[in-house]
Design a protein around this motif. Structure first.
Motif, short mmCIF file in Angstrom:
data_model
loop_
_atom_site.label_atom_id
_atom_site.label_comp_id
_atom_site.label_asym_id
_atom_site.label_seq_id
_atom_site.Cartn_x
_atom_site.Cartn_y
_atom_site.Cartn_z
N GLU A 275 -13.38 -7.42 -14.63
CA GLU A 275 -13.92 -6.62 -13.53
C GLU A 275 -14.84 -5.55 -14.09
O GLU A 275 -14.48 -4.85 -15.04
N THR A 276 -16.01 -5.42 -13.47
CA THR A 276 -16.99 -4.49 -14.01
C THR A 276 -16.76 -3.06 -13.52
O THR A 276 -17.15 -2.11 -14.18
N ALA A 277 -16.15 -2.94 -12.35
CA ALA A 277 -15.97 -1.61 -11.77
C ALA A 277 -14.64 -1.01 -12.18
O ALA A 277 -13.63 -1.70 -12.24
N GLN A 278 -14.68 0.29 -12.51
CA GLN A 278 -13.40 1.00 -12.66
C GLN A 278 -13.02 1.49 -11.28
O GLN A 278 -13.86 2.04 -10.56
N ARG A 279 -11.76 1.32 -10.92
CA ARG A 279 -11.33 1.62 -9.56
C ARG A 279 -10.66 3.00 -9.47
O ARG A 279 -9.87 3.37 -10.35
N TRP A 280 -10.96 3.70 -8.42
CA TRP A 280 -10.31 4.99 -8.13
C TRP A 280 -9.87 4.97 -6.68
O TRP A 280 -10.67 4.65 -5.79
N GLY A 281 -8.58 5.32 -6.44
CA GLY A 281 -8.08 5.32 -5.07
C GLY A 281 -8.06 6.73 -4.50
O GLY A 281 -7.85 7.70 -5.23
N TYR A 282 -8.28 6.84 -3.20
CA TYR A 282 -8.20 8.15 -2.55
C TYR A 282 -6.73 8.57 -2.41
O TYR A 282 -5.88 7.76 -2.02
N ALA A 283 -6.47 9.82 -2.73
CA ALA A 283 -5.10 10.33 -2.63
C ALA A 283 -4.86 10.89 -1.22
O ALA A 283 -5.74 11.50 -0.61
N GLY A 284 -3.64 10.66 -0.73
CA GLY A 284 -3.25 11.23 0.56
C GLY A 284 -2.70 12.64 0.38
O GLY A 284 -2.76 13.20 -0.72
N ALA A 285 -2.10 13.19 1.43
CA ALA A 285 -1.60 14.57 1.40
C ALA A 285 -0.52 14.75 0.33
O ALA A 285 -0.36 15.84 -0.23
N ASP A 286 0.21 13.66 0.01
CA ASP A 286 1.27 13.77 -1.00
C ASP A 286 0.75 13.63 -2.43
O ASP A 286 1.51 13.60 -3.39
N GLY A 287 -0.54 13.52 -2.58
CA GLY A 287 -1.13 13.44 -3.93
C GLY A 287 -1.07 12.03 -4.51
O GLY A 287 -1.56 11.80 -5.62
N GLN A 288 -0.50 11.08 -3.79
CA GLN A 288 -0.43 9.69 -4.26
C GLN A 288 -1.56 8.87 -3.64
O GLN A 288 -2.09 9.24 -2.59
N TYR A 289 -1.86 7.74 -4.28
CA TYR A 289 -2.87 6.84 -3.74
C TYR A 289 -2.45 6.38 -2.34
O TYR A 289 -1.33 5.92 -2.14
N ASP A 290 -3.39 6.50 -1.41
CA ASP A 290 -3.11 6.06 -0.04
C ASP A 290 -4.01 4.85 0.27
O ASP A 290 -5.21 5.01 0.51
N PRO A 291 -3.43 3.65 0.27
CA PRO A 291 -4.25 2.45 0.51
C PRO A 291 -5.01 2.51 1.84
O PRO A 291 -6.07 1.90 1.97
N GLY A 292 -4.50 3.25 2.77
CA GLY A 292 -5.20 3.38 4.06
C GLY A 292 -6.55 4.08 3.90
O GLY A 292 -7.48 3.87 4.68
N LEU A 293 -6.63 4.95 2.89
CA LEU A 293 -7.90 5.68 2.66
C LEU A 293 -8.85 4.84 1.80
O LEU A 293 -10.04 5.09 1.75
N GLY A 294 -8.25 3.88 1.08
CA GLY A 294 -9.09 2.95 0.31
C GLY A 294 -9.45 3.46 -1.06
O GLY A 294 -8.82 4.36 -1.60
N GLU A 295 -10.48 2.88 -1.60
CA GLU A 295 -10.84 3.15 -2.99
C GLU A 295 -12.36 3.14 -3.18
O GLU A 295 -13.10 2.68 -2.31
N ILE A 296 -12.78 3.66 -4.33
CA ILE A 296 -14.18 3.52 -4.74
C ILE A 296 -14.18 2.78 -6.08
O ILE A 296 -13.14 2.63 -6.71
N GLY A 297 -15.35 2.33 -6.49
CA GLY A 297 -15.50 1.75 -7.82
C GLY A 297 -16.68 2.43 -8.51
O GLY A 297 -17.62 2.88 -7.84
N VAL A 298 -16.60 2.55 -9.81
CA VAL A 298 -17.77 3.04 -10.55
C VAL A 298 -18.12 2.00 -11.61
O VAL A 298 -17.25 1.49 -12.30
N ILE A 299 -19.39 1.69 -11.67
CA ILE A 299 -19.86 0.67 -12.62
C ILE A 299 -20.72 1.39 -13.66
O ILE A 299 -21.85 1.81 -13.39
N SER A 300 -20.13 1.54 -14.85
CA SER A 300 -20.73 2.40 -15.87
C SER A 300 -21.48 1.55 -16.89
O SER A 300 -21.18 1.61 -18.08
N SER A 301 -22.44 0.80 -16.41
CA SER A 301 -23.12 -0.15 -17.29
C SER A 301 -23.80 0.52 -18.47
O SER A 301 -23.99 -0.07 -19.51
N VAL A 302 -24.19 1.78 -18.29
CA VAL A 302 -24.91 2.47 -19.36
C VAL A 302 -23.96 3.26 -20.25
O VAL A 302 -24.02 3.16 -21.48
#
Ligand code: SAM
Ligand code: SF4
Ligand code: SF4
Length: 386
Positions: A275-302
């Motif tokens: 996988e080329t993208a590193q994944r980061w999930g949005y944290a909910g109010a409890d500071g844990q990853y909240d799948p409902g908020l989803g995620e972003i990816g960063v592709i650091s090709s350089v």
């Protein structure tokens, strides 16, 4: 327009590279490679993904990809007879699949400019992987024609789409596509793709420092909790015409930092190898990853090369096989096809080409291409597809 674009003169013929000869072993009867699956290149990387460019044309002129100064009205695009036909693409795809390909991405240029693309999708959707599964078929598009085409593509068997979108501000977006195309029409295309069931949708944003970095947070806000995955791509030195400068690259680490100032993120595991993208999930109010908020990816090709796991082959619009996005030349599979090669010959050639692969441009970037902006003869991204 940057200074480098106004002063740079690149002869057009340089953009259409010569081919590499087929590996000698591919022509020796005693060394045939049959279409029996798994291949490894010289760095033990399997062949898993195939990107197919279906046109070298585009209706946008994104400055980082097809700058207007080079891709003007007199640019010598390929003639229709030079393009691989849908039948030729499907025949080649079958041989790649026989060597382990499980995922096909259609790209370009702008793939939706290729007439009757849904017919190609239909032909590819009928193919099966080595273990009898349907292929994972997807498409990368600028979204401009998606509103019109989403339903037909879905009906033909396309599973999902990735839409490129470099900002939400209309003025910024119009300037970046450089043909004054309104952002609202791309957003309507994304809605149509969603309604047609072409998901999960990925949104790709190329971040260019000094051009659209102010769009990072608005994009993050917009696509958080949307069911779509926004991915930030570092501006790359692809091709030879975009006047790339390292100081215009915004490292992914800064993108993540900027989002974190408002929307906390938690690092997530890669969902699949290579996988080329590193994944980061949005944290909910409890500071844990909240799948409902989803995620972003960063592709650091350089800033963080991922060549060690790069399992992609690229088939250009006219049937050249490229082993790296940054390769200077490809292998002419069209010539082989049109000279009457059998399926076994094609599989043999693909096998030898992949086995000889040693490309790892991004890992070597700093040594090979210092930040001089000097013209380098590399194939254009619009020609081999991103
Ligand atoms: N026209 C389609 C599109 O824009 O989605 C497909 C082809 S385009 C070449 C594929 C992807 O490559 C797009 O997401 C685009 O943003 C990205 N791209 C093009 N030039 C780039 C560059 N210099 N650096 C990083 N990404 C680039
Ligand atoms: Fe066209 Fe895509 Fe390149 Fe932009 S990035 S010029 S939309 S091919
Ligand atoms: Fe793959 Fe070439 Fe990119 Fe490395 S530089 S990840 S080998 S396409």
């Amino acid at each position: 327009m940057t200074e480098s674009h106004t002063h740079r003169v690149i002869p057009l013929q340089d953009l259409r590279p010569l081919s590499l000869p087929l590996p000698v072993a591919a022509q020796q009867p005693g060394q045939r490679i049959s279409a029996n699956g798994l291949l490894a290149d010289t760095r033990a990387r399997a062949l898993h993904d195939l990107r197919i460019s279906v046109t070298d044309r585009c209706n946008f002129r994104c400055n980082y990809c097809m700058p207007k100064e080079i891709f003007g009205t007199d640019y010598p695009y390929l003639r229709h007879a030079d393009l691989l036909s849908f039948e030729e693409i499907t025949r080649l795809a079958r041989q790649f699949i026989a060597h382990g390909v499980q995922k096909i991405r259609l790209t370009g240029g702008e793939p939706l400019l290729r007439k009757h693309l849904e017919q190609l999708v239909e032909q590819l959707a009928a193919l099966r992987t080595l273990d009898g599964q349907p292929l994972d078929i997807t498409l990368t598009t600028n979204g401009s024609l998606l509103a019109r085409k989403a339903a037909a593509l879905k009906a033909a068997g396309l599973q999902r789409v990735t839409v490129s979108l470099d900002g939400l501000d209309d003025a910024v977006f119009r300037a970046m596509n450089d043909v004054d195309f309104p952002v609202a029409d791309v957003l309507a295309g994304i809605d149509a793709a969603r309604a047609a069931g072409l998901g999960p949708i990925k949104i790709n944003m190329v971040v260019k420092r000094g051009t659209n970095e102010q769009e990072i947070l608005p994009m993050a806000r917009r696509f958080r909790a949307s069911g779509m995955v926004l991915r930030f791509i570092e501006y790359m030195d692809v091709g030879a015409t975009n006047g790339w400068r390292m100081n215009e690259v915004m490292p992914s680490s800064e993108v993540v930092q900027q989002i974190q100032t408002e929307l906390p993120l938690i690092p997530l595991q890669a969902s699949q190898p290579g996988e080329t993208a590193q994944r980061w999930g949005y944290a909910g109010a409890d500071g844990q990853y909240d799948p409902g908020l989803g995620e972003i990816g960063v592709i650091s090709s350089v800033t963080q090369a991922f060549c060690h796991s790069c399992n992609r082959a690229r088939l250009s619009t006219e049937g050249q096989l490229y082993l790296c996005l940054f390769a200077e030349k490809g292998y002419d599979l069209r010539q082989l096809l049109r000279s009457g090669a059998s399926d076994a010959d094609l599989a043999n050639a693909i096998g030898h080409i992949w086995q000889g692969r040693s490309d790892r441009y991004s890992e070597l970037r700093s040594a090979l291409a210092p930040d001089t902006g000097a013209p380098i003869k590399r194939v254009e991204m619009s020609y081999i597809g991103g």
